[in-house]
Scaffold this active site. Structure first.
Site, PDB file in Angstrom:
ATOM      1  N   ASN A   1      36.870  86.963  26.931  1.00  0.00           N
ATOM      2  CA  ASN A   1      37.855  87.795  26.337  1.00  0.00           C
ATOM      3  C   ASN A   1      38.772  88.020  27.332  1.00  0.00           C
ATOM      4  O   ASN A   1      38.809  89.231  27.811  1.00  0.00           O
ATOM      5  CB  ASN A   1      37.241  89.069  25.828  1.00  0.00           C
ATOM      6  CG  ASN A   1      36.207  88.583  24.315  1.00  0.00           C
ATOM      7  OD1 ASN A   1      36.427  89.575  23.430  1.00  0.00           O
ATOM      8  ND2 ASN A   1      35.226  87.905  24.498  1.00  0.00           N
TER       9      ASN A   1
ATOM     10  N   CYS B   1      41.552  78.175  38.532  1.00  0.00           N
ATOM     11  CA  CYS B   1      41.276  79.191  37.287  1.00  0.00           C
ATOM     12  C   CYS B   1      41.298  78.564  36.131  1.00  0.00           C
ATOM     13  O   CYS B   1      42.169  77.750  35.955  1.00  0.00           O
ATOM     14  CB  CYS B   1      42.089  80.358  37.535  1.00  0.00           C
ATOM     15  SG  CYS B   1      42.209  81.640  36.322  1.00  0.00           S
TER      16      CYS B   1
ATOM     17  N   THR C   1      36.277  88.988  31.962  1.00  0.00           N
ATOM     18  CA  THR C   1      36.085  88.697  33.332  1.00  0.00           C
ATOM     19  C   THR C   1      36.448  89.748  34.254  1.00  0.00           C
ATOM     20  O   THR C   1      35.765  90.171  35.195  1.00  0.00           O
ATOM     21  CB  THR C   1      36.707  87.470  33.558  1.00  0.00           C
ATOM     22  OG1 THR C   1      38.201  87.596  33.043  1.00  0.00           O
ATOM     23  CG2 THR C   1      36.045  86.313  32.975  1.00  0.00           C
TER      24      THR C   1
END
Length: 545
Positions: free
Chosen positions: A395, A236, A465
């Protein structure tokens, strides 16, 4: 039926024919087929108009042209940035676009984002997974197809409601209303918008990337977002342990995506290249270099090395030549090589320039905090080489937005010599600070972050996301607390259904949203007066108007 045509260069996005011309075309066809008894021209025209996009490739071509048009508009005016929210299910995407149309009357510059994180966490057959490319790669194109299935159904449902109103106006003999409704059909604005779809690090080698890219494009994706991490070590973007690949490895995957677009006839497909170099301190490979200063040599120049002599040479050493000296890159027990500390920003700039010079259309720089000047500093350097470079920016919910911006305001106040004695910087998240001047200014900076960074830092597309992951958890927690507590059924009625009714949430008529009225009308098309329809007088949905 216009479907908001917008030009790109000299080529306009063509919409389908008008309502009356579609009816006329169907009438002409049916006259040639005397045995097609009971098929009516108006039903055929309506069903055609409700299904404008026949394939995913139709969607990819249409949305790619929209996105290119938006990119050109942004180049001329940075206030025209674009936005999206990540959606993990087709229904979530559908409701997002229904809401956007309801509140703003247009879907212009609003997109979808498909997050690999949310697929891993919510859509994998293995169950919840971390964002490490362990989920099934086929689940990515499957979700793209699902998103567009629900958006196309939103088109069909809204048009069906207009068609029903048209029939009612005709029955009442209201010609003015009939004309107005036909104009609404002809100027209908579709719910279908571009999706930026996460292909992670490509799920394997360049051939694997190409094969998956094809499936994603065939499902409707006009924009693919790919990152420069190692496929089998992908992490990630906001976790530690990220490992990047040399530029040539990444460029092969960019070319694989471009070939997939071109093979399928989506000639203006968009490639978004993400660099994780700011937070990645490791590489799996030493780049191939043929001469000083080439791309491989530039990549290797960031490696943490020590000079090798006969006295300190070790068994199995890997040696590179750096300015005439024999150097040993620092190799960890994991067999990964380490970059020098403090080189992340320079690597991001090199990654970005290299990607744009080799087929990328947009950049994505993954940062550890939402700081406009940090992003702008890198973009300024990139634009010295590529003047129209622009970004898609995450964001991210992984940022503590409240705390980050309160820190920024605190530090600015302190630097300006203002009194900050009443604030404890380490505890600025506390609710007791919510109504202070510091917190109010921080919230204002958060509110304008997207507009300000679009203007200052070249951010064309702002996305969140994982927002609908968090909203689903929050709303479910609130409902569970009320419904299973003392409020009982009132917890649902007061905080959900009553709010749906008063805020005009279309989903309160859930049978209609799921297509019940469309199905009823189809039954009438197919069976005439013999149709057994669900929407009669005893349907409880009538309680909602």
């Amino acid at each position: 039926m216009n479907y908001q045509p917008r030009g790109i260069g000299d080529q306009a996005i063509q919409g389908p024919a008008s309502y009356l011309s579609e009816v006329g075309a169907a009438e002409a066809l049916l006259k040639t087929q005397p045995t097609w008894n009971g098929v009516t021209a108006e039903a055929v025209a309506r069903m055609r108009l409700q299904n404008r996009f026949k394939t995913g490739l139709d969607i990819a071509r249409y949305t790619a042209a929209l996105m290119r048009s938006d990119m050109a508009a942004y180049d001329g005016d940075p206030t025209k940035y674009t936005q999206s929210l990540g959606c993990w299910h087709g229904f979530i995407a559908q409701q997002k676009l229904v809401s956007i149309k309801k509140h703003f009357g247009t879907t212009d510059r609003r997109y979808l984002y498909l997050s690999g994180w949310m697929i891993a966490a919510l859509r994998s057959e293995f169950g919840p997974l971390p964002d490490q490319s362990m989920h099934e790669k086929t689940s990515v194109p499957a979700l793209i197809e699902e998103l567009y299935t629900f958006l196309r159904q939103a088109d069909s449902r809204e048009l069906n409601d207009i068609f029903r109103a048209l029939d009612a106006a005709r029955k009442a003999g209201d010609q003015a209303k009939e004309k107005a409704l036909i104009e609404r059909v002809d100027n209908f604005r579709t719910h279908v918008v571009p999706v930026i779809a996460d292909i992670d690090a490509g799920f394997g080698n360049a051939e694997a990337t190409y094969l998956l890219a094809k499936k994603m494009i065939e499902a409707g994706a006009c924009a693919l977002q790919i990152e420069n991490q190692v496929s089998d070590e992908k992490q990630c973007g906001h976790q530690d342990g990220k490992v990047t690949v040399p530029h040539e490895v990444f460029l092969a995957k960019i070319r694989a995506c471009r070939h997939a677009f071109l093979e399928l006839g989506v000639e203006d497909g968009i490639i978004v290249t993400r660099t994780d170099s700011l937070g990645a301190g490791l590489t799996q490979q030493i780049a191939v270099s043929h001469k000083p200063g080439d791309l491989g040599d530039q990549y290797n120049s960031f490696l943490d090395c020590e000079e090798v002599t006969a006295a300190n040479a070790r068994n199995g050493d890997v040696i590179i030549n750096r300015n005439g000296k024999m150097m040993r890159p620092k190799r960890l027990a994991s067999n990964l090589y380490q970059f020098r500390a403090g080189t992340g920003e320079d690597r991001c700039v090199l990654d970005s320039i290299t990607s744009l010079q080799n087929g990328a259309d947009l950049l994505w720089i993954e940062t550890e905090k939402p700081n406009i000047e940090q992003i702008a500093k890198m973009v300024d350097r990139i634009r010295e080489v590529i003047p129209n470079a622009k970004l898609a920016y995450n964001n991210s919910p992984s940022f503590n937005w409240t705390l980050n911006f309160r820190w920024q305001v605190y530090d600015a106040m302190k630097e300006a010599g203002k009194d900050v004695a009443k604030y404890n910087r380490a505890e600025l998240m506390k609710p007791e600070y919510d109504d202070t001047p510091l917190a109010i200014e921080a919230d204002e900076r958060i509110r304008t972050f997207q507009a300000d960074s679009a203007k200052r830092a070249g951010i064309f597309h702002h996305l969140i996301t994982l927002p609908t992951y968090h909203t689903a958890a929050l709303s479910t927690d609130n409902l569970a607390r009320e419904y299973f507590g003392e409020q009982g059924m009132l917890g649902y009625v007061k905080n959900v259904q009553r709010q749906e009714i008063r805020q005009g949430i279309a989903c309160v008529r859930h049978q209609n949203m799921a297509g019940s009225d469309i199905g009823d009308d189809h039954k009438e098309y197919f069976a005439g007066e013999a149709a057994l329809k669900a929407g009669g007088a005893h349907n409880t949905m009538n309680q909602f108007g």
